[in-house]
Design a protein around this motif. Structure first.
Motif, PDB file in Angstrom:
ATOM      1  N   GLU A 149       0.871  -1.181   0.000  1.00  0.00           N
ATOM      2  CA  GLU A 149       0.000   0.000   0.000  1.00  0.00           C
ATOM      3  C   GLU A 149       0.904   1.226   0.000  1.00  0.00           C
ATOM      4  O   GLU A 149       1.857   1.282   0.777  1.00  0.00           O
ATOM      5  CB  GLU A 149      -0.839  -0.035   1.286  1.00  0.00           C
ATOM      6  N   HIS A 151       1.468   5.316   0.415  1.00  0.00           N
ATOM      7  CA  HIS A 151       0.991   6.622   0.885  1.00  0.00           C
ATOM      8  C   HIS A 151       2.105   7.622   0.606  1.00  0.00           C
ATOM      9  O   HIS A 151       2.992   7.793   1.443  1.00  0.00           O
ATOM     10  CB  HIS A 151       0.696   6.593   2.389  1.00  0.00           C
TER      11      HIS A 151
ATOM     12  N   GLN B   2     -17.946  15.521   5.142  1.00  0.00           N
ATOM     13  CA  GLN B   2     -17.467  14.511   4.198  1.00  0.00           C
ATOM     14  C   GLN B   2     -15.955  14.660   4.005  1.00  0.00           C
ATOM     15  O   GLN B   2     -15.468  15.750   3.707  1.00  0.00           O
ATOM     16  CB  GLN B   2     -18.183  14.655   2.862  1.00  0.00           C
ATOM     17  N   THR B   4     -12.123  12.341   2.743  1.00  0.00           N
ATOM     18  CA  THR B   4     -11.590  11.115   2.151  1.00  0.00           C
ATOM     19  C   THR B   4     -10.794  10.443   3.256  1.00  0.00           C
ATOM     20  O   THR B   4      -9.875  11.041   3.810  1.00  0.00           O
ATOM     21  CB  THR B   4     -10.671  11.431   0.959  1.00  0.00           C
ATOM     22  N   ASN B   6      -8.590   7.126   4.076  1.00  0.00           N
ATOM     23  CA  ASN B   6      -7.889   5.990   3.455  1.00  0.00           C
ATOM     24  C   ASN B   6      -8.409   5.716   2.033  1.00  0.00           C
ATOM     25  O   ASN B   6      -8.789   4.600   1.692  1.00  0.00           O
ATOM     26  CB  ASN B   6      -7.998   4.747   4.334  1.00  0.00           C
ATOM     27  N   ASN B   7      -8.416   6.778   1.248  1.00  0.00           N
ATOM     28  CA  ASN B   7      -8.783   6.715  -0.176  1.00  0.00           C
ATOM     29  C   ASN B   7     -10.249   6.412  -0.463  1.00  0.00           C
ATOM     30  O   ASN B   7     -10.601   6.107  -1.589  1.00  0.00           O
ATOM     31  CB  ASN B   7      -7.898   5.707  -0.928  1.00  0.00           C
ATOM     32  N   ARG B   8     -11.094   6.463   0.573  1.00  0.00           N
ATOM     33  CA  ARG B   8     -12.530   6.276   0.333  1.00  0.00           C
ATOM     34  C   ARG B   8     -13.288   7.496   0.846  1.00  0.00           C
ATOM     35  O   ARG B   8     -12.907   8.081   1.840  1.00  0.00           O
ATOM     36  CB  ARG B   8     -13.055   5.050   1.080  1.00  0.00           C
ATOM     37  N   ILE B   9     -14.383   7.813   0.166  1.00  0.00           N
ATOM     38  CA  ILE B   9     -15.236   8.903   0.645  1.00  0.00           C
ATOM     39  C   ILE B   9     -15.926   8.433   1.919  1.00  0.00           C
ATOM     40  O   ILE B   9     -16.468   7.326   1.975  1.00  0.00           O
ATOM     41  CB  ILE B   9     -16.303   9.261  -0.420  1.00  0.00           C
ATOM     42  N   GLU B  10     -15.884   9.269   2.941  1.00  0.00           N
ATOM     43  CA  GLU B  10     -16.452   8.884   4.235  1.00  0.00           C
ATOM     44  C   GLU B  10     -17.318  10.052   4.725  1.00  0.00           C
ATOM     45  O   GLU B  10     -16.860  11.195   4.764  1.00  0.00           O
ATOM     46  CB  GLU B  10     -15.299   8.622   5.210  1.00  0.00           C
ATOM     47  N   LYS B  28     -14.527   6.440  14.891  1.00  0.00           N
ATOM     48  CA  LYS B  28     -14.434   5.283  13.995  1.00  0.00           C
ATOM     49  C   LYS B  28     -14.096   3.996  14.756  1.00  0.00           C
ATOM     50  O   LYS B  28     -13.949   2.945  14.151  1.00  0.00           O
ATOM     51  CB  LYS B  28     -13.361   5.533  12.915  1.00  0.00           C
ATOM     52  N   ASN B  59      -8.212  15.137   3.063  1.00  0.00           N
ATOM     53  CA  ASN B  59      -7.808  13.764   2.798  1.00  0.00           C
ATOM     54  C   ASN B  59      -7.061  13.229   4.010  1.00  0.00           C
ATOM     55  O   ASN B  59      -5.961  13.698   4.314  1.00  0.00           O
ATOM     56  CB  ASN B  59      -6.923  13.738   1.544  1.00  0.00           C
ATOM     57  N   GLU B  61      -5.451   9.999   6.169  1.00  0.00           N
ATOM     58  CA  GLU B  61      -4.985   8.611   6.090  1.00  0.00           C
ATOM     59  C   GLU B  61      -4.632   8.136   7.501  1.00  0.00           C
ATOM     60  O   GLU B  61      -3.921   8.825   8.220  1.00  0.00           O
ATOM     61  CB  GLU B  61      -3.749   8.504   5.196  1.00  0.00           C
TER      62      GLU B  61
END
Lengths: 195, 69
Positions: A149, A151, B2, B4, B6-10, B28, B59, B61
Motif C-alpha cells: 500500500e 501513501h 465529508q 476522504t 484511506n482513499n474512500r469517501i467517508e 471510527k 484527505n 490517512e
C-alpha cells in the motif's frame, strides 16, 4: 535490463535497514545478492536460537550481535557490498544521523511502537525519502492477502492485520515473503517499474 | 462532514465542522494503538492528535502499525 546493467544502477545506491531480525536480515541478503552498493544496518540485539526460525543467521552465530553477524553473512555472499553496521538501539536522533545519506530506508523492527517511531521520524525529518515498512506477517498461508500500500513516500508491505503473538508467531515463509517484497519495492524505486 | 478516509469517501455523522485525530479515532472505533496519521499528505505527530484538526473535503490517512518483524 540485463543483470550487469541492474548491478551498475544499484552500485551507487545506499539503503538503510532499521532492525536486523526477520525482515531486515532477509531483505538485506536479497539486495546484497543483486548488488546494492551500500547497506547501513542497525540493531541492538543478539542472536537467540528462537530467531533461527526466520532470520538469516546460522546455528553457530547464536550469541553474536545481529548487526555484526549479518554483515559477515552478507560479505560471504557478496564481498562487493559496503556494509556499515551499527550495534545501537535506534532513537529518532540516531535515525536522523545514521540514515541521512540513504536513498531509501527499510523499517524492519519487531515492535509496533518502534514502527510508529521510525515512520513518524522519517516522515517528519526526511519527507522525500522513501520508507518501506513491514506490517502484518504473522502465521502462515494467506499469500494473496499480502500487498503493498503506498501513501506518497511511505510503503506498507504485509497483510496489514496479522499481529504476531504466542499463538500466531512470525515464521520463515511469510516473514521471508514480506522481506523479499520489501526488497522488491526497493528495486522498483531504484530501477523504475518493470512489470 | 465529508472527507476522504484511506482513499474512500467517508461521511462522518457529526455536527462540528472541525475534528481532531483523537476524535476521529474514537468516532471510527479504531482499535490498533500504534498509528501513522496524515492529513492532506502531511504527517500529524502523536503529540498533536488532540490539537491538529481536519475539516470538510480533507484527505485523511490512518495507517496501522502492528508488531511483527
Amino acid at each position: 535490463m540485463n543483470f550487469l546493467e541492474i548491478k551498475s544502477k544499484l552500485k551507487n545506491k545506499t539503503l538503510g535497514i532499521a532492525g536486523c531480525g526477520g525482515l531486515g536480515s532477509n531483505a538485506a541478503v536479497a539486495l546484497a545478492r543483486v548488488g546494492i552498493g551500500k547497506l547501513i544496518i542497525a540493531d541492538f540485539d543478539k542472536i537467540e536460537e528462537s530467531n533461527l526460525n526466520r532470520q538469516y543467521f546460522f546455528f553457530n552465530q547464536i550469541g553474536q550481535y545481529k548487526a555484526a553477524a549479518l554483515k559477515e553473512n552478507i560479505l560471504r555472499i557478496n564481498p562487493a557490498v559496503n556494509v556499515e553496521e551499527h550495534i545501537v538501539t535506534l532513537t529518532p536522533a540516531r535515525i536522523k544521523n545514521l540514515f541521512i545519506d540513504c536513498d531509501i530506508i527499510i523499517e524492519a523492527f519487531d515492535k509496533a511502537e518502534m514502527k510508529e517511531m521510525i515512520a513518524e521520524t522519517v516522515l517528519t525529518e526526511f519527507p522525500l525519502k522513501p520508507l518501506i515498512c513491514g506490517v502484518g506477517l504473522a502465521g502462515w498461508g494467506g499469500n494473496d492477502l499480502i500487498k503493498v500500500e503506498i501513501h506518497d513516500n511511505l510503503y506498507i508491505v504485509g497483510d496489514h492485520v496479522s499481529e504476531t503473538s504466542e499463538n500466531d508467531p512470525p515464521i520463515a515463509p511469510r516473514v521471508g515473503i514480506v522481506a523479499n517484497m520489501m526488497a522488491n519495492v526497493v528495486l522498483e524505486i531504484l530501477l523504475g517499474k518493470d512489470k | 462532514m465529508q472527507i476522504t478516509l484511506n482513499n474512500r469517501i467517508e461521511i462522518l455523522d457529526i455536527e462540528k465542522d472541525k475534528l481532531t485525530i483523537n476524535e476521529l479515532l474514537k468516532l471510527k472505533k479504531y482499535s490498533f494503538t500504534r498509528l501513522i496519521v496524515k492529513i492532506n499528505g502531511k504527517i500529524v505527530k502523536r503529540e498533536h492528535f488532540d490539537d491538529i484538526t481536519f475539516s470538510e473535503n480533507d484527505n485523511v490517512e490512518v495507517i496501522h502499525m502492528i508488531s511483527g518483524g
